[in-house]
Write an enzyme that holds these catalytic residues in place. Structure first.
Site, PDB file in Angstrom:
ATOM      1  N   LYS B  76       0.840   5.587   9.109  1.00  0.00           N
ATOM      2  CA  LYS B  76       0.016   5.924   7.948  1.00  0.00           C
ATOM      3  C   LYS B  76      -0.120   7.443   7.906  1.00  0.00           C
ATOM      4  O   LYS B  76      -0.265   8.088   8.949  1.00  0.00           O
ATOM      5  CB  LYS B  76      -1.361   5.251   8.101  1.00  0.00           C
ATOM      6  CG  LYS B  76      -2.289   5.403   6.898  1.00  0.00           C
ATOM      7  CD  LYS B  76      -3.610   4.661   7.129  1.00  0.00           C
ATOM      8  CE  LYS B  76      -4.524   4.750   5.919  1.00  0.00           C
ATOM      9  NZ  LYS B  76      -5.793   3.995   6.122  1.00  0.00           N
ATOM     10  N   SER B 151      -7.075   0.898   2.336  1.00  0.00           N
ATOM     11  CA  SER B 151      -6.330   2.122   2.076  1.00  0.00           C
ATOM     12  C   SER B 151      -4.966   2.170   2.762  1.00  0.00           C
ATOM     13  O   SER B 151      -4.143   2.999   2.395  1.00  0.00           O
ATOM     14  CB  SER B 151      -7.168   3.320   2.533  1.00  0.00           C
ATOM     15  OG  SER B 151      -7.313   3.298   3.941  1.00  0.00           O
ATOM     16  N   SER B 175      -9.672  -1.376   5.658  1.00  0.00           N
ATOM     17  CA  SER B 175      -8.425  -0.738   5.229  1.00  0.00           C
ATOM     18  C   SER B 175      -7.159  -1.183   5.950  1.00  0.00           C
ATOM     19  O   SER B 175      -6.055  -0.856   5.532  1.00  0.00           O
ATOM     20  CB  SER B 175      -8.541   0.783   5.338  1.00  0.00           C
ATOM     21  OG  SER B 175      -9.268   1.290   4.256  1.00  0.00           O
TER      22      SER B 175
END
Lengths: 477, 483
Positions: B76, B151, B175
């Protein structure tokens, strides 16, 4: 109308750790800008604070030195504000749970009077970097070398009543810090910085007046001047029908005045909240005891010991223990010559007089403890008189190094030979029949004249005790 | 080959069925083909990946391999990676090349993993749909008109679409778990403090936690073995004994006590989702588990409490983005204030600004007690609810999300609707305990995830339950057909 001044001091002390409060960067002073700022100090994304444990030890030792409550669980908080020399946009500090709680210290004024000043708290926080406004056309430079250096902010109670007390308090703090070795206390380099909260009120009033905060006072002398100036400004203002506004004022030492920096009424809301990147610091009694065990003897304890062990007056003991270096100096001299009282006199009168005159620290003294100790030994063993010793001392201050050589080469050795002194006395009596008659007629004061004459002839070298004794004996014959 | 799990790929690499270079190249080719549409990656590290793969092949050949040696993974874009762009999904960091590696990145690198690139995400991890990214939304591989969740939407989509073998993510309020649910994969949010936050760009420091997004529970366990553990660079990292997260995968579920939170199974939950969960529960019961209801009386307060605590911390965490030292800087600032205002106005997107404002407000003088302090009290109550529940059950099972992946743009108009997306996941972050999402069924061609929650340090137990479930179902093996 008479006024009373109320002063509280906030003193920021840079702790003398090798690395910063929350990063491994060096804290050394004077390096090229931004060479001592790592990824944490630059507040790069993803970086986290890791506490330097040495800072905790230093803060706790300070707390113990001022007899304060030690926070068993101290909590760091974020103090939020934007400024270019504050890289994270918040300063990590301690709000509700500081490491050092309520304590106190004792100050002694010049007239020997004592006063106990309360310490509200002392908390650990990060220093900011520096903004450099010169050398950059239309911009400011930022140096983050200082950013993150550990500070101990020591807050006093509003117990100080005039500028002299404020200076005495600050000097005492300075002394304690140097005794503990937790800071170099250098005010001109900013290792110790003082903000003063000052207000005035009519004598007898119970409520405090509106206070102003004077920032950036960087010497003991300026503390006194800045406070005195501010007190007068406030009194003038009120007596002219005005009102003191709560604000921050900056002391300008060049113009000896304070001027408004910003009004507290529009001051920042710092939005404090507990720092989630750090756990509360929890310590136990064993930790506190371990810190206590490593602490040196502190000024008040040393002062009491000097009174007890050496039989010094409270005042002398206090002067001698005002700094660790001075106390160490005195003890070396006393040990060498074996006469503490005489040593105390020499250090407090002759040596301090010299240092004050030349504006030197004890560490910069031109006369070493060994030299002074030897000099006093020579008085003790009757090699020279106390008076001649002043001459030798002066020679030492002028760069000569060997006490015995000075005495030898200048022929300053005291005359102790009874025969020689007797001859001297006989000569003086023979040469001054009028005075002898006056003395014998009951005018005791003339005795000093004989002593003076004898000393003059012997160039001060005659042993005073022997001289006095012989003179009295011969004159009464 | 690209749809295989880490465990399977590792075995294939050991058998020399394939080399890491070949595998890496195959993923890179697929990324090149599919990423323009999916937008799962912000940065692809082609050369670096191939070089790491070649090194990994040597390591394996020399017998120095770990399960991750030569496995192509994605990070990420919230994790700092040395010499690689690290944007956190924001224009603010569009030019930020990190000079250092995050702890998670470093540990996976030491384990021999190959970094394919950095995945898209909601800006500063603030979002539940991946639509707040400055780099454009990620598309759900199951239906490109839908969001992948957020997210960690880029990581979830990349794993689901076989653009990597496994990916890292972070979870502040759901997330990892919600995008795992939306994309039909497995995601684990560990106990707070179990994985170092060093080098992970902070959103809400007391809630943020890194974890795996994977194709199976076993893979998640393998990644936990690589990334978990004390790190002296993160003061909130926990000194918990190292453990092998794969050790209990095979354990029987006989005697497992499952709690179903009463308030999760109400009329608010899509009935079809309820049915899917009931089926999943039956599978677990057939494996020896028993089921009881539990109460989490303060769960309904978790969203409001979270939207005070998280923005408050974020408002301070994001103060460092001021245009002075790195990141976006406004051109020709007239003065300091102008530099601040324009750099931040230009650099941050709307959702980030909204949360900074909410957080700043919640911490302001006069409001602190009413908001921040109260939220912290609720947080303690929520934690106590879980402590109480775990006295009678081993794990809590429920939905990860109230529904399947929604359409792009569907929930953008009203932030509160979006915030309610995390209604089942947020309490877990507030309590600091581990939670995971794993595929439990399909609804109209879209995956549905179930959430397992356990007490602190129960990751191995959660992974055990998930693994046993996966041995007896094939939901986790379903793959979208990506064109």
């Amino acid at each position: 109308m008479s006024w009373e001044t109320v002063i509280g001091l906030e003193v920021h002390v840079q702790l003398a750790t090798a690395s910063k409060l929350f990063s491994g960067s060096s804290t050394a002073f004077g390096a090229e800008p931004n060479t001592q700022a790592n990824i944490y100090d630059l507040a790069l994304p993803g970086t986290l604070p890791v506490m330097n444990e040495e800072v905790l030890r230093m803060a706790v030792s300070f707390g113990l030195a001022v007899d304060a409550e030690i926070g068993k669980r101290s909590v760091f908080d974020r103090k939020n504000y934007f400024y270019p020399d504050l890289p994270k946009g918040y300063q990590i500090s301690q709000l509700d749970h500081p490491t050092v709680g309520k304590g106190s210290l004792r100050i002694v004024m010049d007239d020997g009077s004592e006063k106990v000043i309360g310490i509200t708290r002392a908390h650990i926080e990060e220093d900011a970097g520096k903004s450099l406004h010169e050398d950059f056309q239309g911009m400011s430079g930022i140096d983050l070398n200082r950013a993150g250096t550990p500070l101990l902010e020591i807050v006093s109670e509003p117990d100080l009543r005039n500028a002299k007390e404020a200076v005495a308090y600050l000097k005492k703090l300075h002394s304690i810090i140097l005794y503990l070795g937790i800071s170099d206390g250098n005010m001109s380099q900013g290792s110790m910085r003082c903000d003063a909260n000052v207000s005035v009120r009519r004598k007898g009033a119970t409520e405090f007046g509106t206070r102003t905060e004077i920032k950036n006072i960087n010497s003991f002398r300026f503390v006194e001047k800045a406070i005195n100036h501010e007190v007068q400004r406030q009194i003038d203002l009120i007596e002219d029908g005005g009102r003191v506004i709560q604000e921050t004022r900056l002391y300008d030492s060049d113009r000896d005045e304070t001027r408004s920096m910003r009004s507290k009424e529009v001051a920042n809301d710092y939005r404090y909240f507990p720092e989630p990147d750090l756990l509360p610091v929890v310590i136990d009694d064993a930790y506190i005891d371990a810190v206590r065990a490593t602490m040196p003897e502190l000024p008040d304890a040393r002062c009491s010991r000097f009174v007890k062990q050496y039989g010094l007056s409270e005042y002398d003991a206090d002067v001698l223990t005002s700094s660790r270096a001075m106390a160490d100096y005195f003890e070396q001299v006393a040990q060498l010559c074996g006469d503490a009282k005489l040593s105390a006199n020499w250090v407090t009168v002759d040596l301090l007089g010299l240092l004050n005159k030349q504006d030197l620290d004890i560490q910069q003294s031109p006369v070493t403890p060994t030299q002074l100790g030897t000099l006093i030994s020579r008085i003790k063993d009757n090699t020279i008189s106390g008076k001649i010793a002043k001459t030798v001392f002066e020679a030492l201050t002028e760069g000569e190094t060997d006490v015995d050589q000075i005495i030898e080469s200048r022929g300053l050795k005291q005359v102790t030979d009874t025969g020689a002194i007797e001859k001297l006395v006989d000569d003086v009596i023979a040469a001054n029949p009028d005075q002898v008659a006056q003395y014998k007629g009951g005018k005791e004061a003339v005795f000093g004249y004989f002593v003076g004459q004898a000393m003059k002839i012997s160039k001060g070298k005659a042993n005073p005790a022997q001289l006095n004794e012989l003179l009295r004996k011969k004159l009464s014959e | 080959m690209l749809s295989k799990t880490v465990a399977e790929l590792s075995a294939a690499l050991d058998r020399k069925d394939v080399s890491s270079v070949e595998l890496t190249q195959a993923y890179l080719d697929r990324i090149e083909k599919l990423n323009p549409d999916l937008n799962a990656y912000i940065t692809v590290c082609k050369e670096q990946a191939l070089k790491q793969a070649a090194d990994a092949d040597k390591q394996r050949a020399a017998g120095n391999g770990t399960p991750f040696t030569g496995i192509p993974i994605a990070h990420k874009d919230i994790f700092c990676t040395r010499d690689v762009l690290t944007t956190c999904g924001s224009r603010m960091l569009h030019n930020f090349v990190s000079p250092y590696d995050a702890s998670v990145v470093e540990r996976l690198q030491q384990a021999g993993a190959v970094t394919l690139g950095k995945t898209n995400m909601d800006e500063f991890a603030m979002g539940s749909s991946n639509e707040t990214s400055y780099y454009g939304p990620v598309r759900n591989p199951w239906d490109s008109s839908r969001v992948p969740g957020g997210s960690s939407g880029g990581s979830a989509a990349a794993v689901a679409a076989d653009l990597c073998a496994i990916a890292t993510g972070t979870d502040t309020g759901g997330s990892i778990r919600q995008p795992a649910s939306f994309c039909g994969i497995t995601g684990l949010k560990p106990t707070y403090g179990r994985v170092s936050r060093f080098g992970m760009i902070a959103f809400a420091s007391s809630l943020d936690q890194a974890g795996p997004l994977s194709k199976s529970a076993e893979d998640a366990a393998l990644m936990m073995n690589a990334i978990a553990g004390l790190d002296s660079r993160d003061s909130t990292s926990l000194d918990h004994p190292a453990e092998d997260f794969t050790a209990h995968l095979q354990q029987s579920l006989k005697g497992l006590r499952i709690g179903l939170p009463r308030d999760h199974f109400t009329a608010d939950l899509n009935p079809a989702v309820q049915t899917i969960l009931q089926d999943a529960i039956k599978v677990l019961e057939s494996l020896g588990a028993s089921v009881t209801e539990v109460d989490l009386p303060h769960n309904h307060l978790s969203v409001p409490a979270y939207y005070v605590v998280a923005p408050a911390e974020a408002s301070a965490n994001l103060s460092r983005y001021d245009g002075v030292r790195f990141g976006h800087r406004a051109e020709n600032p007239a003065n300091l204030e102008d530099l601040y205002k324009r750099s931040r106005s230009e650099g941050f997107g709307d959702e980030v600004k909204r949360r900074i404002m909410v957080g700043t407000y919640a911490l302001s003088a006069g409001y602190y007690d009413a908001y921040y302090k109260k939220a912290q009290k609720i947080r303690r109550l929520i934690k106590q609810d879980f402590d109480e529940a775990f006295k009678s059950v081993d794990v809590i099972l429920g939905p990860t999300s109230p529904h399947t992946a929604f359409k792009l743009g569907e929930k953008n108009a009203d932030p509160v609707t979006m915030y309610l997306e995390d209604i089942y996941t947020i309490a877990v972050n507030l309590a600091g305990i581990p939670g995971m999402s794993l595929p439990a069924g399909m609804l109209q061609g879209l995956p549905i995830g179930m959430q397992l929650v356990g007490p602190a340090f129960s990751e191995a137990r959660l992974l055990n339950v998930a693994h046993q479930f996966q041995l007896n179902t094939d939901w986790h093996q379903r793959r979208p057909e990506v064109k």
